[in-house]
Design an enzyme around this catalytic site. Structure first.
Site, PDB file in Angstrom:
ATOM      1  CB  SER A  81      -0.911   0.024   1.223  1.00  0.00           C
ATOM      2  OG  SER A  81      -1.790  -1.077   1.217  1.00  0.00           O
TER       3      SER A  81
HETATM    4  N1  SAH Z   1      -0.653  -4.576   4.081  1.00  0.00           N
HETATM    5  C1  SAH Z   1      -0.112  -5.034   2.830  1.00  0.00           C
HETATM    6  C2  SAH Z   1      -1.117  -4.805   1.713  1.00  0.00           C
HETATM    7  C3  SAH Z   1      -1.029  -5.858   0.702  1.00  0.00           C
HETATM    8  S1  SAH Z   1      -2.307  -5.792  -0.547  1.00  0.00           S
HETATM    9  C4  SAH Z   1       1.194  -4.320   2.504  1.00  0.00           C
HETATM   10  O1  SAH Z   1       1.348  -3.159   2.911  1.00  0.00           O
HETATM   11  O2  SAH Z   1       2.051  -4.903   1.833  1.00  0.00           O
HETATM   12  C5  SAH Z   1      -3.571  -6.787   0.153  1.00  0.00           C
HETATM   13  C6  SAH Z   1      -3.185  -8.167   0.591  1.00  0.00           C
HETATM   14  O3  SAH Z   1      -4.385  -8.830   1.029  1.00  0.00           O
HETATM   15  C7  SAH Z   1      -2.594  -9.043  -0.499  1.00  0.00           C
HETATM   16  O4  SAH Z   1      -1.368  -9.569  -0.058  1.00  0.00           O
HETATM   17  C8  SAH Z   1      -3.646 -10.129  -0.691  1.00  0.00           C
HETATM   18  O5  SAH Z   1      -3.093 -11.374  -1.083  1.00  0.00           O
HETATM   19  C9  SAH Z   1      -4.308 -10.196   0.674  1.00  0.00           C
HETATM   20  N2  SAH Z   1      -5.661 -10.749   0.672  1.00  0.00           N
HETATM   21  C10 SAH Z   1      -6.610 -10.599  -0.265  1.00  0.00           C
HETATM   22  N3  SAH Z   1      -7.733 -11.241   0.080  1.00  0.00           N
HETATM   23  C11 SAH Z   1      -7.501 -11.820   1.282  1.00  0.00           C
HETATM   24  C12 SAH Z   1      -8.287 -12.654   2.161  1.00  0.00           C
HETATM   25  N4  SAH Z   1      -9.531 -13.014   1.869  1.00  0.00           N
HETATM   26  N5  SAH Z   1      -7.713 -13.045   3.315  1.00  0.00           N
HETATM   27  C13 SAH Z   1      -6.428 -12.684   3.635  1.00  0.00           C
HETATM   28  N6  SAH Z   1      -5.650 -11.915   2.837  1.00  0.00           N
HETATM   29  C14 SAH Z   1      -6.164 -11.503   1.674  1.00  0.00           C
END
Ligand code: SAH
Length: 213
Positions: free
Chosen positions: A64
């Site tokens: 993000s």
């Molecule tokens: N906080 C992270 C954001 C990553 S983007 C950072 O700063 O790097 C969102 C993340 O949510 C992705 O890694 C994706 O694989 C995960 N995600 C999507 N759907 C999900 C679910 N149902 N349960 C757990 N994680 C999920």
């Protein structure tokens, strides 16, 4: 795994950019100044790591934008020792911010590749979550609930009931809700049955992947 004075200087600048955008919580700004974000992303993006931008990580996901991470962290009002559930571990950057805020962090990731990579990477930087979980965020973590705070870092098509039910009274759930773009939505649990809802503006996240059965 190098962190130089130059990187540190860029982080101080990034913190002042975020401050100008409305991030005033010193603890959050200090976490931004401390965490080597360039190590959380592919080295080909290293030169841009301290711009206020999102970047691709593995498995078609993104780290993000720093403003989004700082905004979510500030809005959660995390206090030392609080039990926090994060949905979407991804690169682990938001996880590191929560750990700098001295929370006990449980974080769920749905993509196995990212779960594995981040589970190995965070401890190398000295960041120890209580538990990183490979699983489905829609279900939350009933065996560890209730939580003081729950943060969702993927765009949710709806608010999962399990997450609301796993909040302590007085606790906060912060979740971006919507399809293409999302409204950052804060729920504060006022009593076992009452939730206060606040809509805090538009954001853009990768989608929260479908529920697994
Ligand atoms: N906080 C992270 C954001 C990553 S983007 C950072 O700063 O790097 C969102 C993340 O949510 C992705 O890694 C994706 O694989 C995960 N995600 C999507 N759907 C999900 C679910 N149902 N349960 C757990 N994680 C999920």
């Amino acid at each position: 795994m190098k962190d130089t004075h130059k990187h540190q200087g860029l982080r101080v600048k990034l913190a002042s950019v975020l401050n100008a955008k409305g991030i005033t919580d010193e603890r959050v700004l200090n976490a931004i100044k401390k965490i080597p974000r360039h190590l959380f992303i592919d080295s080909s993006f290293e030169a841009h790591a301290y711009q206020d931008k999102a970047f691709p990580i593995a498995a078609e996901q993104t780290i993000s934008q720093p403003y989004t991470v700082a905004f979510q962290s500030q809005t959660l009002e995390v206090k030392p020792g609080e039990k926090v559930l994060e949905i979407g571990t991804g690169s682990g950057y938001q996880t590191a911010v929560l750990l700098e805020l001295k929370a006990e962090v449980y974080s769920i990731e749905r993509q196995h590749e990212l779960f594995k990579k981040t589970s190995l990477f965070l401890p190398k930087l000295g960041y120890r979550a209580k538990k990183l979980i490979f699983g489905d965020g829609y279900k939350g973590l009933p065996e560890i609930a209730p939580f003081d705070k729950i943060i969702v870092t993927a765009g949710a098509p709806f608010v999962p009931k399990a997450l609301l039910s796993q909040l302590k009274v007085g606790g906060r759930l912060l979740i971006p809700v919507g399809d293409k773009t999302q409204i950052m939505t804060l729920f504060i649990r006022k009593s076992p049955k009452e939730f206060e809802k606040h809509e805090l503006g538009d954001f853009a996240f990768v989608p929260m992947l479908e529920e697994k059965n």
